[in-house]
Motif scaffolding. Structure first.
Motif, mmCIF file in Angstrom:
data_model
loop_
_atom_site.group_PDB
_atom_site.id
_atom_site.type_symbol
_atom_site.label_atom_id
_atom_site.label_comp_id
_atom_site.label_asym_id
_atom_site.label_seq_id
_atom_site.Cartn_x
_atom_site.Cartn_y
_atom_site.Cartn_z
ATOM 1 N N VAL A 121 -8.492 8.622 1.816
ATOM 2 C CA VAL A 121 -8.360 9.164 0.541
ATOM 3 C C VAL A 121 -9.504 9.485 0.203
ATOM 4 O O VAL A 121 -10.363 8.587 -0.210
ATOM 5 C CB VAL A 121 -7.458 8.239 -0.181
ATOM 6 C CG1 VAL A 121 -7.310 9.002 -1.800
ATOM 7 C CG2 VAL A 121 -6.104 8.165 0.164
ATOM 8 N N ASP A 123 -11.472 10.719 -2.010
ATOM 9 C CA ASP A 123 -11.915 10.763 -3.499
ATOM 10 C C ASP A 123 -11.626 9.402 -4.013
ATOM 11 O O ASP A 123 -11.641 9.138 -5.472
ATOM 12 C CB ASP A 123 -11.397 11.799 -4.363
ATOM 13 C CG ASP A 123 -10.185 11.951 -4.257
ATOM 14 O OD1 ASP A 123 -9.256 11.372 -3.337
ATOM 15 O OD2 ASP A 123 -9.555 12.752 -5.144
ATOM 16 N N ASP A 124 -11.054 8.410 -3.298
ATOM 17 C CA ASP A 124 -10.711 6.945 -3.685
ATOM 18 C C ASP A 124 -11.753 6.308 -4.221
ATOM 19 O O ASP A 124 -13.067 6.709 -4.084
ATOM 20 C CB ASP A 124 -10.004 6.136 -2.668
ATOM 21 C CG ASP A 124 -9.245 5.279 -3.114
ATOM 22 O OD1 ASP A 124 -8.939 4.963 -4.401
ATOM 23 O OD2 ASP A 124 -8.574 4.491 -2.384
ATOM 24 N N THR A 418 2.388 7.263 3.168
ATOM 25 C CA THR A 418 1.023 7.014 2.844
ATOM 26 C C THR A 418 0.180 7.055 4.475
ATOM 27 O O THR A 418 -1.097 7.161 4.402
ATOM 28 C CB THR A 418 0.832 5.741 2.393
ATOM 29 O OG1 THR A 418 1.039 4.481 3.294
ATOM 30 C CG2 THR A 418 1.481 5.633 1.116
ATOM 31 N N VAL A 422 -2.091 12.463 1.887
ATOM 32 C CA VAL A 422 -3.242 12.128 1.090
ATOM 33 C C VAL A 422 -2.919 11.970 -0.040
ATOM 34 O O VAL A 422 -3.184 10.905 -0.998
ATOM 35 C CB VAL A 422 -4.664 13.086 1.110
ATOM 36 C CG1 VAL A 422 -5.489 12.609 0.199
ATOM 37 C CG2 VAL A 422 -4.943 13.057 2.769
ATOM 38 N N ARG A 426 -2.954 8.517 -2.242
ATOM 39 C CA ARG A 426 -3.932 8.409 -3.267
ATOM 40 C C ARG A 426 -2.893 7.456 -4.596
ATOM 41 O O ARG A 426 -3.313 6.555 -5.076
ATOM 42 C CB ARG A 426 -4.247 9.605 -3.877
ATOM 43 C CG ARG A 426 -5.238 9.482 -5.041
ATOM 44 C CD ARG A 426 -5.660 11.007 -5.797
ATOM 45 N NE ARG A 426 -6.414 11.556 -4.573
ATOM 46 C CZ ARG A 426 -6.080 12.531 -3.868
ATOM 47 N NH1 ARG A 426 -4.859 13.178 -4.093
ATOM 48 N NH2 ARG A 426 -6.942 13.371 -3.066
ATOM 49 N N ARG A 427 -1.896 8.080 -4.719
ATOM 50 C CA ARG A 427 -1.060 7.371 -5.871
ATOM 51 C C ARG A 427 -0.536 5.997 -5.528
ATOM 52 O O ARG A 427 -1.000 5.182 -6.282
ATOM 53 C CB ARG A 427 0.129 8.226 -5.957
ATOM 54 C CG ARG A 427 1.124 7.826 -7.172
ATOM 55 C CD ARG A 427 0.666 7.675 -8.403
ATOM 56 N NE ARG A 427 0.131 9.130 -8.880
ATOM 57 C CZ ARG A 427 0.978 9.947 -9.652
ATOM 58 N NH1 ARG A 427 2.068 9.664 -9.700
ATOM 59 N NH2 ARG A 427 0.555 11.197 -10.003
ATOM 60 N N ASN A 429 -2.221 4.047 -3.555
ATOM 61 C CA ASN A 429 -3.508 3.267 -3.787
ATOM 62 C C ASN A 429 -3.751 2.550 -5.169
ATOM 63 O O ASN A 429 -4.272 1.718 -5.491
ATOM 64 C CB ASN A 429 -4.744 3.929 -2.986
ATOM 65 C CG ASN A 429 -4.572 4.037 -1.562
ATOM 66 O OD1 ASN A 429 -3.800 3.242 -0.947
ATOM 67 N ND2 ASN A 429 -5.616 4.704 -1.037
ATOM 68 N N GLU A 430 -3.440 3.756 -6.099
ATOM 69 C CA GLU A 430 -3.772 3.356 -7.409
ATOM 70 C C GLU A 430 -2.739 2.320 -7.931
ATOM 71 O O GLU A 430 -3.357 1.251 -8.741
ATOM 72 C CB GLU A 430 -3.384 4.628 -8.240
ATOM 73 C CG GLU A 430 -4.568 5.739 -8.012
ATOM 74 C CD GLU A 430 -5.692 5.678 -8.981
ATOM 75 O OE1 GLU A 430 -5.900 4.859 -9.673
ATOM 76 O OE2 GLU A 430 -6.756 6.197 -8.385
#
Length: 458
Positions: A121, A123-124, A418, A422, A426-427, A429-430
């Motif tokens: 990801v 932009d993590d 996942t 991506v 991303r969601r 990982n949040e």
């Protein structure tokens, strides 16, 4: 009091220490000097004229502390936890890097699920890699520099009550009994907290303790790291119950002093990697090539093992009667399966709950219900994330929540997605880094997106 969990998480992640602290407490006492206690002391330093940190371990001792038996094991500071620390201690990231912590941007973090490498990801948020003693030591240094925080090395033995409020902590310092008077007491005594006993002995309700037996076995070893700036600084390889044998997963981090810290885990009677020979062999033969490259380096010291019997939570929020001027934080409230790496980040969010509560100008003559309501949202989120995954393990037999079959099927679809998608990653990982509430995954858009991604991947 009903709070929107999604909004609570958004608010907690936006909490900032006051620019101009105006202490309304005389003295606050924090019992327990681990990460949760240190962060609570940092928050209280903005709201109390003086803060006493009472702990059995000498605060000047460096390295793994006796009061943290898991301190030699691999720990994760999730991106959400790093963001919280940076708010409490501006410049913490740069200080950690100066002391040897290693940057872990998204491109340097690799994750495998059942042998398949997951998408990056891009932009993590960045994270840090470092040992628990390093990170905890830096937090302790920052807290002990505060002019209104002092430490007392001693053992807490009980609470002092005046009517319906706590007014102090009974303690023994150098085997001499005494009392630390307090306008607010914070229990940060960890999993072995005796607060429930003290409440019951004083005629208060004892909180219900929920447990889920997981019987996780850790083995951790250090290896020499010749690369100053390795391409991958954090690598995880996890197995779902579908592919799990006697190993649930393994991970390695680049840490300070030119070392790799590698870990593998098993459940129940499975204790992989207890010997150096077994540890190295398994890293080479049973995991992606990066693990073999670490295992090819010189092992430094012995393999360190640790057993985590159960996840547990004490439901202080559910008590009908609770003393005023008392709260509990960190593992004293809830401790989770450590394989998910939530501990330090959850402690940081408990500190954010305490900050939000104190900033609300509360009536301290009544129980801290607003704090308990905020904290419940955090505990529920971390608890549901870890226990829902634990319930899928073959040796765990419940208790299963209502609708578990449907929710577990949905969770498997999202987790599988996942690997290739991506947006879903991303969601996800949040949520696992405790920046968003798990309800943000339970939306039609996320679920349908996961199903489409899995169909595309075949």
């Amino acid at each position: 009091m009903s709070l929107s969990p999604v909004r609570v998480f958004a608010a907690l992640n936006a909490v900032r220490p006051p620019d101009q602290p105006t202490p309304r407490l005389g003295k606050a006492v924090v019992v327990g000097g681990s990460v949760a206690g240190l962060l609570a002391a940092r928050v209280l330093s903005d709201h109390a004229q003086s803060v006493v940190l009472l702990d059995r371990d000498d605060p000047q001792v460096s390295g793994a502390r006796p009061g943290v038996p898991q301190g030699t094991q691999l720990h994760a500071l999730l991106p959400g936890g790093l963001l919280q620390l940076e708010q409490l201690f501006p410049g913490f990231r740069q200080q950690a890097l100066a002391h040897g912590a290693i940057e872990a941007p998204p491109a340097a973090r690799r994750s495998y699920l059942d042998g398949r490498r997951k998408v990056v990801v891009p932009d993590d948020d960045d994270s840090l890699a470092g040992s628990r003693p390093l990170l905890e030591g830096l937090i302790r240094q920052q807290v002990l520099r505060l002019p209104n925080v002092k430490t007392v090395t001693g053992r807490a033995t009980g609470l002092v009550f005046d009517g319906d409020a706590v007014t102090g902590v009974r303690c023994e310092v150098d085997e001499v009994p005494g009392v630390e008077a307090a306008d607010l007491v914070v229990d940060a005594m960890g999993r072995s907290s005796r607060l429930s006993d003290w409440l019951e002995q004083a005629g208060w309700e004892r909180p219900t303790t929920r447990r889920m037996a997981v019987h996780l076995n850790y083995a951790t070893a250090l290896f020499r790291r010749p690369e100053q700036t390795p391409e991958a600084t954090v690598v995880l390889a996890l197995h779902t119950p579908r592919t799990m044998t006697d190993i649930a997963g393994a991970a390695f981090f680049a840490i300070e002093d030119g070392r790799w810290m590698a870990m593998m885990a098993g459940y129940g009677k499975d204790r992989p990697g207890r010997t150096a020979e077994d540890f190295v062999r398994r890293l080479r033969e049973q995991f992606p090539p990066e693990f073999g490259e670490v295992a090819a380096q010189e092992m430094l010291g012995d393999v360190q093992t640790y057993h985590h019997a159960d996840s547990r939570r004490r439901d202080f929020h559910a008590l009908r009667r609770f003393p005023a001027r008392l709260v509990s934080v960190g593992d004293a409230v809830a401790s989770f399966n450590p394989v998910y790496g939530q501990g330090m980040t959850a402690a940081a969010l408990h500190a954010a709950c305490l900050s939000a509560y104190l900033l609300s100008d509360p009536d301290l003559s009544v129980p801290a219900r607003h704090f308990l309501d905020l904290q419940k949202v955090v505990v529920d989120a971390a608890w549901s994330t870890s226990t829902s995954a634990d319930l899928a393990l073959p040796h765990v037999d419940g208790p299963y929540p209502r609708g578990y079959r449907v929710s577990s099927w949905v969770s498997r679809q999202i987790l599988t997605a996942t690997v290739t998608d991506v947006a879903i990653a991303r969601r996800f990982n949040e949520v696992v880094s405790l920046r968003e509430h798990p309800l943000s995954l339970a939306t039609p858009g996320v679920i349908l997106g996961a199903l489409r991604a899995n169909r595309r991947a075949g």
